[in-house]
Write a protein that holds these residues in place. Structure first.
Motif, short mmCIF file in Angstrom:
data_model
loop_
_atom_site.label_atom_id
_atom_site.label_comp_id
_atom_site.label_asym_id
_atom_site.label_seq_id
_atom_site.Cartn_x
_atom_site.Cartn_y
_atom_site.Cartn_z
N SER A 396 0.78 -1.13 -0.12
CA SER A 396 0.06 -0.03 0.03
C SER A 396 0.85 1.20 -0.07
N GLU A 397 2.02 1.02 0.61
CA GLU A 397 2.77 2.34 0.63
C GLU A 397 3.57 2.74 -0.65
N ARG A 398 3.67 1.49 -1.53
CA ARG A 398 3.97 1.70 -2.69
C ARG A 398 2.78 2.09 -3.83
N GLY A 399 1.71 2.31 -3.49
CA GLY A 399 0.78 2.89 -4.31
C GLY A 399 -0.55 1.84 -4.69
N ASP A 400 -0.48 0.62 -4.00
CA ASP A 400 -1.53 -0.26 -4.38
C ASP A 400 -2.55 -0.30 -3.78
N PRO A 401 -3.85 0.33 -4.28
CA PRO A 401 -5.11 0.56 -3.50
C PRO A 401 -5.65 -0.58 -3.13
N ALA A 402 -5.88 -1.87 -3.96
CA ALA A 402 -6.06 -3.10 -3.36
C ALA A 402 -5.47 -3.50 -2.02
#
Length: 418
Positions: A396-402
């Motif tokens: 999620s910190e890398r930008g993965d919304p799922a």
């Protein structure tokens, strides 16, 4: 008699450690139970060893050279640096205890402020045996004082009872009592379950007879038992001499009909009350007796609701007894103040050391207590869930919304783990 402090050297997990029990007696600590001391620590840190060391140190004059305790690897061993075999960390172990004596221990103390008396047990490695001795000091005045312990014939003097983690009630002892045993044997018997798998005396072995022979003392036992039992369970009224029954929410049950949790608790409480009856002189109330009670794994088999109030119940019902116990239960710990808690921790080559922590955890949830320094857990979640949370957090910190949504779902309710 109460234990103020103990120093343990070269005994099993301990190289050299001192444990001070006097802090809980500080009247300036609000909410502290002055007669309760709880030992915490991981498996192998020496909690049970501390209880056994107290018993050995206090009773050394009457258990020295006891063959039932010798040869049990008491003296600490440590690995030889760079070698594949063990060496002795020392040729002997020693246990030094500061005892606070009261009037029931020595008559000369009656009506006087409690006085301090040092005791020392020495365990020497001789061949393959560890031999237990009472260490007699060079100071002749002090030696004469210590010899009084051997000479005292009053059963209430130096009152110490102990209960091991494998405690159980031996129904084969029904119809027997320790009253006819020599006093030295009684004192050994009081701590026997801490060292071996010896069973405890059942209520049926002594309580029905008390109703006939000593009705006043019997009423005291019933009153104390009812104070010590949780709501919904009481000793049932019975004709003198008849078997003891328990009233469980209106249903009469014998001891054998109680659940494992009740049997585990009533078993050692009943034995303790018997020992108090055997030790208390005629005319003295049972609650006025002073002494030390050692209990390993005090929360054994008890429901969480019972664990929360267990130690406050013991403290209030038997305020003159000093309880030194071990536990792994956060519910037991969360009901206490820092002054009641002692944490044992491995310290490398220095062996186990004891610390008092400043953090207040009274009233915290079980999760909060487990995550506190008293238990030191990083998380209370299953390992696979913790690993999944770490993966999802990083994603999620890398930008993965799922991953962010899955992280929140798993954090909230533990579901969605693939």
């Amino acid at each position: 008699m109460h234990v103020d402090a103990i120093r343990i050297q070269h005994l099993r997990a301990f190289s050299d450690a001192r444990i001070d029990f006097a802090a809980a007696d500080d009247p300036g600590v609000p909410g502290a139970l002055s007669n309760i001391h709880v030992l915490l620590g991981g498996n192998g840190t020496g909690k049970s060893t501390v209880l056994r060391a107290i018993a050995l140190g206090v009773l050394a004059p009457v258990i020295e050279r006891d063959p039932t305790l010798e040869g049990t690897a008491w003296v600490r061993r440590a690995p030889r640096a760079g070698a594949g075999r063990d060496r002795m960390a020392a040729d002997f172990a020693s246990i030094d205890i500061d005892l606070r004596l009261h009037g029931q221990d020595l008559l000369r103390c009656a009506g006087q402020p409690p006085r301090m008396l040092p005791m020392q047990a020495r365990i020497e490695r001789v061949g393959e045996l560890d031999l237990i001795d009472w260490h007699r000091p060079q100071d002749h005045v002090l030696a004469r004082e210590l010899r009084l312990i051997q000479q005292v014939r009053e059963p209430s003097a130096f009152f110490l009872v102990a209960y091991g983690a494998s405690r159980w009630v031996d129904h084969a002892q029904a119809g027997t009592s320790t009253a006819s045993m020599p006093l030295a044997t009684q004192r050994r018997q009081r701590v026997a379950s801490l060292f071996d798998n010896r069973g405890l005396l059942p209520l049926a072995a002594w309580l029905p007879a008390f109703a006939l022979q000593n009705p006043g003392r019997y009423r005291q036992v019933v009153t104390l038992m009812d104070r010590l039992l949780p709501a919904g369970c009481r000793l049932a009224a019975a004709p003198p001499g008849e078997a003891t029954r328990f009233d469980m929410e209106g249903i009469l049950l014998p001891f054998e009909g109680l659940s494992d949790g009740y049997q585990a608790y009533v078993g050692w409480i009943g034995d303790l009350l018997h020992q108090l009856c055997m030790g208390a002189p005629s005319g003295r109330r049972l609650v006025d007796n002073q002494g030390v009670v050692l209990v390993d794994e005090i929360d054994l088999h008890l429901h969480p609701a019972w664990q929360r109030v267990l130690l406050s119940t013991l403290s209030q019902a038997l305020p003159n007894l000093q309880f030194i116990v071990t536990t792994h239960s956060p519910l037991v710990v969360g009901a206490l103040q820092p002054s009641n808690l002692l944490v044992l921790e491995h310290a490398g080559s220095e062996g186990t050391q004891c610390r008092r922590l400043p953090e207040r955890i009274h009233g915290q949830s079980a999760d909060q207590v487990l995550l506190s320094p008293y238990f030191g857990l990083a998380t209370t979640r299953p390992a696979e869930v913790g690993e999944a949370l770490d993966r999802l957090r990083l994603a999620s910190e890398r930008g993965d919304p799922a991953a962010a949504a899955a992280y929140l779902q798993l954090l909230a309710c533990g579901e969605g783990l693939a």
